[in-house]
Structure formats: structure tokens, C-alpha cells
Design an enzyme around this catalytic site. Structure first.
Site, short mmCIF file in Angstrom:
data_model
loop_
_atom_site.label_atom_id
_atom_site.label_comp_id
_atom_site.label_asym_id
_atom_site.label_seq_id
_atom_site.Cartn_x
_atom_site.Cartn_y
_atom_site.Cartn_z
CB CYS A 40 -0.90 0.09 1.17
SG CYS A 40 -1.94 -1.32 1.44
CB CYS A 71 -3.55 -1.69 -1.55
SG CYS A 71 -5.13 -1.45 -0.83
CB CYS A 74 -4.06 2.99 -1.08
SG CYS A 74 -2.82 1.84 -1.07
CB CYS A 321 19.64 -2.27 -23.29
SG CYS A 321 19.16 -0.99 -21.96
#
Length: 360
Positions: A40, A71, A74, A321
Site C-alpha cells: 500500500c 492494494c 489505495c 536494452c
């Protein structure tokens, strides 16, 4: 310009910030809960775990590589792509009034804790806010000198009362004297945020010159080479190329872009430029090897030299690359770290498969 690896705040401070949902630490670290397998933002509104069940990481990709899931409340992967609101407000204020001097008292009056600001800028720009502000003003002076402004006026406009003080600060920042600045090539840089952590982008009038993760160990040497070997004066700023790469990187990480169109300028040896051109030909979602590239260049015995040139590539992701793997299928080295290389290859493979499925 000194680029340093980011250092996490003290453990106790991160625990406090997590428990208090301190938004000042947005983008500074991520919390990962061992008992749930979820990571989170520090300010997540979900019920807080016991501190002994939490690991702290500097970047979202480190959480992913450790096996944690983002999460859903959030959305930390989204958070990794933006600076926190209080930083955005400050940057907007600087753009609106670039000559303003910001004291700690003024920052506190705006609701910004100077220590948190210093920590955020050190992690994302590898310099303090005040150092960044000073370099930004000197960059504006550099632009003025390039356009014909006298050194005296440039010094005064930058807030320097002493011409000698201005000269010293200018030479320390740009490795050239103000008198030589008119003949130098400004290389503007800005910080970009990505799901894999902060990056720095540098561009001059001809195109993008550098795009690297800020914690890349070789970054300091790369910047010094651009200054000392190629005569660039490095300063914070914006131009069309930097705006273009910011937008295209966002589309790339969203799985919407498979080929970059931002103009590139690649200072280097003739052989290195050959290798970088070959890297640009590796198709999105596919891989190649050092040996295959050496054979493609007509130098089948030059695998090691190809590997060295590959490692000297300054344009991560854009000059891909990360698509070069070992002959045995192993990931091999990558300047941004193997977890990031694995992430980029998974991203491209997943986006390519989705595109192919939609085509049928």
C-alpha cells in the site's frame, strides 16, 4: 550534478507515518503486509496492520518482485506515477513565480514540512529543494546568456548580488564559465515518475539524450561524461522532447504504446551507435542476444563488445536494452536491476498477447 541512490527514512519514522496515514510520505516508501501479501501507500485508509507484520520498500517494483499484490483501495501503482499533492502545489508555485525565495518559514506557512520536502527531493531529484531551486535559477540564467543576455544582467536576475559569486555557482553547476556558456549546448533535465520508480530524463534541442532510473549506479558517471566529454551544461527545465517522453512513457506502462517516436540524440562512438541502432530494431515483446546482435552487425566475434556498448546505453526502455538476454535464456545484467528488466519483459509480452487476442 550528483545523483545518489535513494535512502529510506528511519524505520520508526516509517512506522509512525504509516499508522498516522501521513500523506507527506507519498512516493517516499511503500508498506507491504506479510500476513495479507498486499502492499500500500503510506496513507492508505485500510485498517493498519501490526508493525511487526510490515516490510518497507522504496519502490513499487520492489514490492511486486517480493511477491506482494497492489492494494485495490489505495492503488499504489497509480500513486507511483504521480508526485504527492503537496509537492505538485509547490512545483506549480515555483513555475508561477520562479524568482521567489522559499525559506523554511514560508514552506511551513504553506503547510509543508521542510524536512519532508528535503527527503522527497533527495530521493526523487538527488538534491535538496533549495539546491534544485538554485540550479533551476542558474538554468534560466544559462538560457538568457544563450539568447544574448549579458553576464551582469543574468547574475542580477538570478538573485546574485556578487558577480564573482554568480560565476562560482554557475561554474560549479555547469562545469563551464558564464563566458563560455553562449557556445555550450544546454541539456535540460526533469524527473519522471513511473510504476518502476523515479527516472531522470535529459534532452537538448535535437532530442532525448538520457533516460535512466535515478538509482542506477552508473548514472553519475553518465552525467559527468555528458558534461565533460560532450560539453553539455546540465540544468533543470522543460522542452518539447521532455514533455513528449513523459506522455509516451505513461502510454508505454499502460500497455498502449509499443514504439517510441520521441526524437533521440545519441552521443557515442561509431560502434556504440551501431549497437544502439540494432537495439532499436528488436521488436516489442521479443528478445535478442549479444551474439545475435554481433552477427547482425557483421562482427560475430564481438559479443563482449556488444555487451559493453549495450551497458553504456543511456536511454533505458526507449532504446530497449532490456530486450537483450543471455544465450541460455537468462536475463543477464541490466543497469536498472534485473527485477525491472523482468517487469518490462512481462509488460510487453502481456500487452502483445492482448493485442493479438483482440486482432482475432
Amino acid at each position: 550534478m550528483n545523483i545518489q541512490t535513494a535512502v529510506l527514512p528511519p524505520h520508526a519514522e516509517m512506522v509512525r507515518a504509516m499508522l498516522e496515514r501521513d500523506t507527506a510520505y507519498e512516493g517516499v516508501f511503500f508498506t507491504a503486509v506479510k500476513t495479507t501479501g498486499i502492499f500500500c501507500r503510506p496513507s492508505c485508509t485500510a485498517r493498519k496492520p501490526k508493525p511487526e507484520n510490515v516490510e518497507f520498500f522504496a519502490h513499487a517494483d520492489e514490492c511486486l518482485c517480493a511477491g506482494y499484490r497492489a492494494c485495490l483501495r489505495c492503488k499504489p501503482l497509480d500513486a507511483a506515477a504521480v508526485a504527492p499533492d503537496w509537492v505538485q502545489r509547490l512545483l506549480s508555485a515555483v513555475d508561477a513565480d520562479p524568482e521567489r525565495r522559499w525559506s523554511d518559514a514560508q514552506l511551513l506557512a504553506e503547510g509543508i514540512e521542510p524536512l519532508n520536502l528535503r527527503r522527497w527531493f533527495k530521493q526523487h531529484f538527488s538534491m535538496t529543494f533549495h539546491a534544485w531551486l538554485r540550479t533551476r535559477r542558474l538554468g534560466m540564467a544559462l538560457g538568457g546568456i544563450k539568447q544574448g543576455t549579458s553576464i551582469d544582467h543574468a547574475a542580477f536576475d538570478s538573485g546574485y548580488e556578487s558577480l564573482s559569486g554568480f560565476r562560482d555557482a554557475f561554474q560549479k553547476s555547469f562545469h563551464i564559465t558564464p563566458g563560455r556558456a553562449a557556445n555550450s549546448e544546454p541539456l535540460l533535465f526533469t524527473r519522471l515518475t513511473t510504476p518502476l520508480g523515479p527516472m531522470i530524463a535529459m534532452a537538448e534541442r535535437r532530442g532525448l539524450v538520457l533516460l535512466e532510473f535515478l538509482d542506477r549506479p552508473a548514472l553519475t558517471r553518465e552525467v559527468e561524461a555528458l558534461q565533460n566529454r560532450y560539453g553539455y551544461a546540465v540544468a533543470p527545465g522543460h522542452n518539447a522532447h521532455l514533455q513528449q517522453i513523459e506522455a509516451q512513457l505513461a502510454d508505454y506502462f499502460a500497455g498502449k504504446l509499443s514504439e517510441f517516436s520521441v526524437p533521440l540524440h545519441l552521443p557515442g562512438s561509431a560502434f556504440a551507435r551501431e549497437v544502439w541502432a540494432a537495439l532499436l530494431q528488436i521488436p516489442y515483446g521479443q528478445t535478442s542476444t549479444y551474439g545475435a546482435i554481433a552477427a547482425q552487425l557483421g562482427k560475430p566475434g564481438a559479443s563482449r563488445a556488444v555487451g559493453l556498448a549495450n551497458g553504456h546505453n543511456r536511454l533505458s526502455i526507449v532504446v530497449p536494452c532490456h530486450r537483450v538476454i543471455g544465450a541460455d535464456g537468462s536475463l543477464t545484467g541490466y543497469g536498472g536491476g534485473q527485477p525491472r528488466k523482468a517487469f518490462l519483459l512481462r509488460l510487453e509480452n502481456a500487452a502483445l498477447q492482448l493485442t493479438q487476442q483482440l486482432a482475432f
